[in-house]
Design an enzyme around this catalytic site. Structure first.
Site, PDB file in Angstrom:
ATOM      1  N   LYS A   1      41.622  40.841  33.596  1.00  0.00           N
ATOM      2  CA  LYS A   1      40.220  40.532  33.895  1.00  0.00           C
ATOM      3  C   LYS A   1      39.351  41.770  34.111  1.00  0.00           C
ATOM      4  O   LYS A   1      38.171  41.757  33.792  1.00  0.00           O
ATOM      5  CB  LYS A   1      40.132  39.624  35.133  1.00  0.00           C
ATOM      6  CG  LYS A   1      40.586  38.194  34.855  1.00  0.00           C
ATOM      7  CD  LYS A   1      40.375  37.309  36.074  1.00  0.00           C
ATOM      8  CE  LYS A   1      40.827  35.898  35.786  1.00  0.00           C
ATOM      9  NZ  LYS A   1      40.594  34.985  36.913  1.00  0.00           N
TER      10      LYS A   1
ATOM     11  N   ASP B   1      34.424  32.274  37.531  1.00  0.00           N
ATOM     12  CA  ASP B   1      35.350  31.894  38.618  1.00  0.00           C
ATOM     13  C   ASP B   1      34.602  31.538  39.906  1.00  0.00           C
ATOM     14  O   ASP B   1      34.845  30.497  40.510  1.00  0.00           O
ATOM     15  CB  ASP B   1      36.338  33.033  38.910  1.00  0.00           C
ATOM     16  CG  ASP B   1      37.474  33.093  37.898  1.00  0.00           C
ATOM     17  OD1 ASP B   1      37.812  32.043  37.309  1.00  0.00           O
ATOM     18  OD2 ASP B   1      38.031  34.189  37.700  1.00  0.00           O
TER      19      ASP B   1
HETATM   20  N1  LIG Z   1      42.079  27.669  41.113  1.00  0.00           N
HETATM   21  C1  LIG Z   1      41.674  28.653  40.336  1.00  0.00           C
HETATM   22  O1  LIG Z   1      40.894  28.460  39.392  1.00  0.00           O
HETATM   23  C2  LIG Z   1      42.151  30.059  40.601  1.00  0.00           C
HETATM   24  C3  LIG Z   1      41.495  31.144  40.014  1.00  0.00           C
HETATM   25  C4  LIG Z   1      41.949  32.439  40.301  1.00  0.00           C
HETATM   26  C5  LIG Z   1      43.048  32.621  41.133  1.00  0.00           C
HETATM   27  N2  LIG Z   1      43.674  31.534  41.675  1.00  0.00           N
HETATM   28  C6  LIG Z   1      44.822  31.705  42.590  1.00  0.00           C
HETATM   29  O2  LIG Z   1      44.399  32.550  43.658  1.00  0.00           O
HETATM   30  C7  LIG Z   1      45.481  33.360  44.099  1.00  0.00           C
HETATM   31  C8  LIG Z   1      45.065  34.838  44.105  1.00  0.00           C
HETATM   32  O3  LIG Z   1      44.731  35.258  42.796  1.00  0.00           O
HETATM   33  P1  LIG Z   1      44.021  36.694  42.583  1.00  0.00           P
HETATM   34  O4  LIG Z   1      43.731  36.780  41.142  1.00  0.00           O
HETATM   35  O5  LIG Z   1      42.945  36.892  43.558  1.00  0.00           O
HETATM   36  O6  LIG Z   1      45.238  37.677  42.943  1.00  0.00           O
HETATM   37  P2  LIG Z   1      45.154  39.214  43.414  1.00  0.00           P
HETATM   38  O7  LIG Z   1      43.919  39.866  42.922  1.00  0.00           O
HETATM   39  O8  LIG Z   1      46.486  39.792  43.070  1.00  0.00           O
HETATM   40  O9  LIG Z   1      45.033  39.134  45.028  1.00  0.00           O
HETATM   41  C9  LIG Z   1      46.115  38.668  45.800  1.00  0.00           C
HETATM   42  C10 LIG Z   1      45.674  38.504  47.258  1.00  0.00           C
HETATM   43  O10 LIG Z   1      46.769  37.916  47.984  1.00  0.00           O
HETATM   44  C11 LIG Z   1      47.079  38.774  49.096  1.00  0.00           C
HETATM   45  N3  LIG Z   1      48.520  38.664  49.357  1.00  0.00           N
HETATM   46  C12 LIG Z   1      49.524  38.647  48.451  1.00  0.00           C
HETATM   47  N4  LIG Z   1      50.712  38.508  49.072  1.00  0.00           N
HETATM   48  C13 LIG Z   1      50.448  38.446  50.409  1.00  0.00           C
HETATM   49  C14 LIG Z   1      51.260  38.291  51.570  1.00  0.00           C
HETATM   50  N5  LIG Z   1      52.584  38.186  51.494  1.00  0.00           N
HETATM   51  N6  LIG Z   1      50.644  38.252  52.775  1.00  0.00           N
HETATM   52  C15 LIG Z   1      49.297  38.348  52.876  1.00  0.00           C
HETATM   53  N7  LIG Z   1      48.470  38.497  51.804  1.00  0.00           N
HETATM   54  C16 LIG Z   1      49.049  38.528  50.594  1.00  0.00           C
HETATM   55  C17 LIG Z   1      46.646  40.153  48.665  1.00  0.00           C
HETATM   56  O11 LIG Z   1      46.475  40.977  49.805  1.00  0.00           O
HETATM   57  P3  LIG Z   1      46.511  42.598  49.689  1.00  0.00           P
HETATM   58  O12 LIG Z   1      45.149  42.999  49.170  1.00  0.00           O
HETATM   59  O13 LIG Z   1      46.781  43.057  51.064  1.00  0.00           O
HETATM   60  O14 LIG Z   1      47.603  42.935  48.721  1.00  0.00           O
HETATM   61  C18 LIG Z   1      45.324  39.816  47.951  1.00  0.00           C
HETATM   62  O15 LIG Z   1      44.299  39.581  48.891  1.00  0.00           O
HETATM   63  C19 LIG Z   1      46.654  33.050  43.179  1.00  0.00           C
HETATM   64  O16 LIG Z   1      47.456  32.067  43.806  1.00  0.00           O
HETATM   65  C20 LIG Z   1      45.972  32.463  41.943  1.00  0.00           C
HETATM   66  O17 LIG Z   1      46.815  31.582  41.236  1.00  0.00           O
HETATM   67  C21 LIG Z   1      43.244  30.258  41.434  1.00  0.00           C
END
Ligand SMILES: NC(=O)c1ccc[n+]([C@@H]2O[C@H](COP(=O)([O-])OP(=O)(O)OC[C@H]3O[C@@H](n4cnc5c(N)ncnc54)[C@H](OP(=O)(O)O)[C@@H]3O)[C@@H](O)[C@H]2O)c1
Length: 289
Positions: free
Chosen positions: A79, A115
């Site tokens: 992205k 999004d």
């Molecule tokens: N429904 C939808 O349309 C949609 C769209 C986009 C994403 N999503 C979902 O949203 C989620 C995040 O996606 P993203 O693209 O934002 O991912 P990302 O950019 O990789 O961000 C991941 C986030 O999760 C945190 N995290 C990961 N493991 C953790 C843990 N063990 N304890 C505490 N915090 C933790 C990270 O914190 P740090 O910064 O500290 O690493 C960061 O804030 C995923 O489950 C994805 O499938 C859904």
């Protein structure tokens, strides 16, 4: 319906070509969702899953152009990486710094991000009124950023909590620069639980049905809780929120409306929401069998 784009007509003689690109993309539900929409709307188009490794993005983009794709969606981890390959960005994509939807016209690529607006639209359809609400976002990754930027102009009080607190502070600062009211802190339970109106869980914790990081003991029972995860349909955070009296939603409608809003960008027409939602629900029920 017959809408002119550069050299094709929706539902006309030329088959339109769309795709989702990412690494991996096998799990994506976008093909089923958009194909169902194309069928209902009578648009003669295909929608493929295309796996592109981040290091092969240059070749991947050339292939998409050479094969006359009209547009595509972008998912993890491309992205942000896609941006240098684009000829133009919408103001949303620019503010978020990431792109999930691309339109190709006359060989030029235009990037957009649906999004955050997809999230806002999903809640508005449930009659959630954002005005003056206290919103707490758990996480500060890509999805959180898209949502926070979209909320910046909605007169909400935003608290962003993240494991890496510096990222929460940086995102809050960005929201404030856009005219919003936000602060950032470490991801932990606190007094915010008593006053939150909308809790938005955006971390990846819960994707494997693991317990959430903390209990929501003391949460305002009138709060709405949204987890962006939609598979599993009910994460431990959502079941905990429901236990405390909150109204709960998973991420399915955000997925749906980011796709619906992609139609506005690609075709300038309203997407057939009901058939697109049905395709998602059907596919998820097969996946969870
Ligand atoms: N429904 C939808 O349309 C949609 C769209 C986009 C994403 N999503 C979902 O949203 C989620 C995040 O996606 P993203 O693209 O934002 O991912 P990302 O950019 O990789 O961000 C991941 C986030 O999760 C945190 N995290 C990961 N493991 C953790 C843990 N063990 N304890 C505490 N915090 C933790 C990270 O914190 P740090 O910064 O500290 O690493 C960061 O804030 C995923 O489950 C994805 O499938 C859904």
């Amino acid at each position: 319906m017959m809408i002119e784009t550069d050299n094709v007509k929706i539902g006309g003689l030329n088959k339109l070509k769309y795709a989702i690109i990412g690494y991996p993309v096998a799990h994506s539900l976008s093909p089923e969702m958009h194909e169902a929409g194309f069928k209902t709307a009578g648009i003669d188009a295909t929608y493929e899953r295309i796996t592109i490794h981040p290091l092969e993005l240059t070749a991947g983009i050339s292939d998409l152009k050479a094969n006359h794709f009209n547009g595509f969606n972008v998912t993890y981890p491309l992205k942000e990486k896609i941006i240098p390959f684009l000829d133009g960005l919408t103001s949303e994509a620019q503010a978020i710094g990431a792109v999930n939807t691309v339109k190709i016209e006359n060989g030029l690529l235009y990037g957009h991000n649906t999004d955050g607006q997809g999230f806002v639209e999903a809640l508005r359809r449930q009659d959630f009124d954002f005005n003056s609400k206290k919103v707490v976002i758990l996480g500060a990754g890509g999805a959180a950023k898209a949502i926070a930027v979209s909320l910046a102009c909605l007169n909400v009080y935003l608290l962003i909590l993240n494991r890496t607190s510096e990222k929460a502070a940086a995102l809050a600062e960005q929201v404030n620069l856009l005219g919003g009211k936000a602060s950032g802190d470490i991801l932990a339970p606190g007094t915010w639980l008593e006053s939150v109106d909308l809790l938005v869980q955006t971390t990846s914790v819960g994707m494997k049905s693991e317990p959430y990081l903390f209990d929501l003991q003391g949460i305002n029972p009138a709060a709405w809780a949204v987890d962006l995860i939609y598979n599993p349909a009910v994460t431990s955070l959502l079941s905990n929120a429901a236990l405390h009296g909150c109204r709960t939603f998973n991420g399915l409608d955000m997925l749906l409306f980011q796709g619906v809003l992609a139609w506005d960008f690609w075709f300038g027409v309203k997407a057939p929401v009901d058939s697109m939602r049905k395709a998602l629900v059907d596919k998820l029920s097969v996946c969870s069998e």
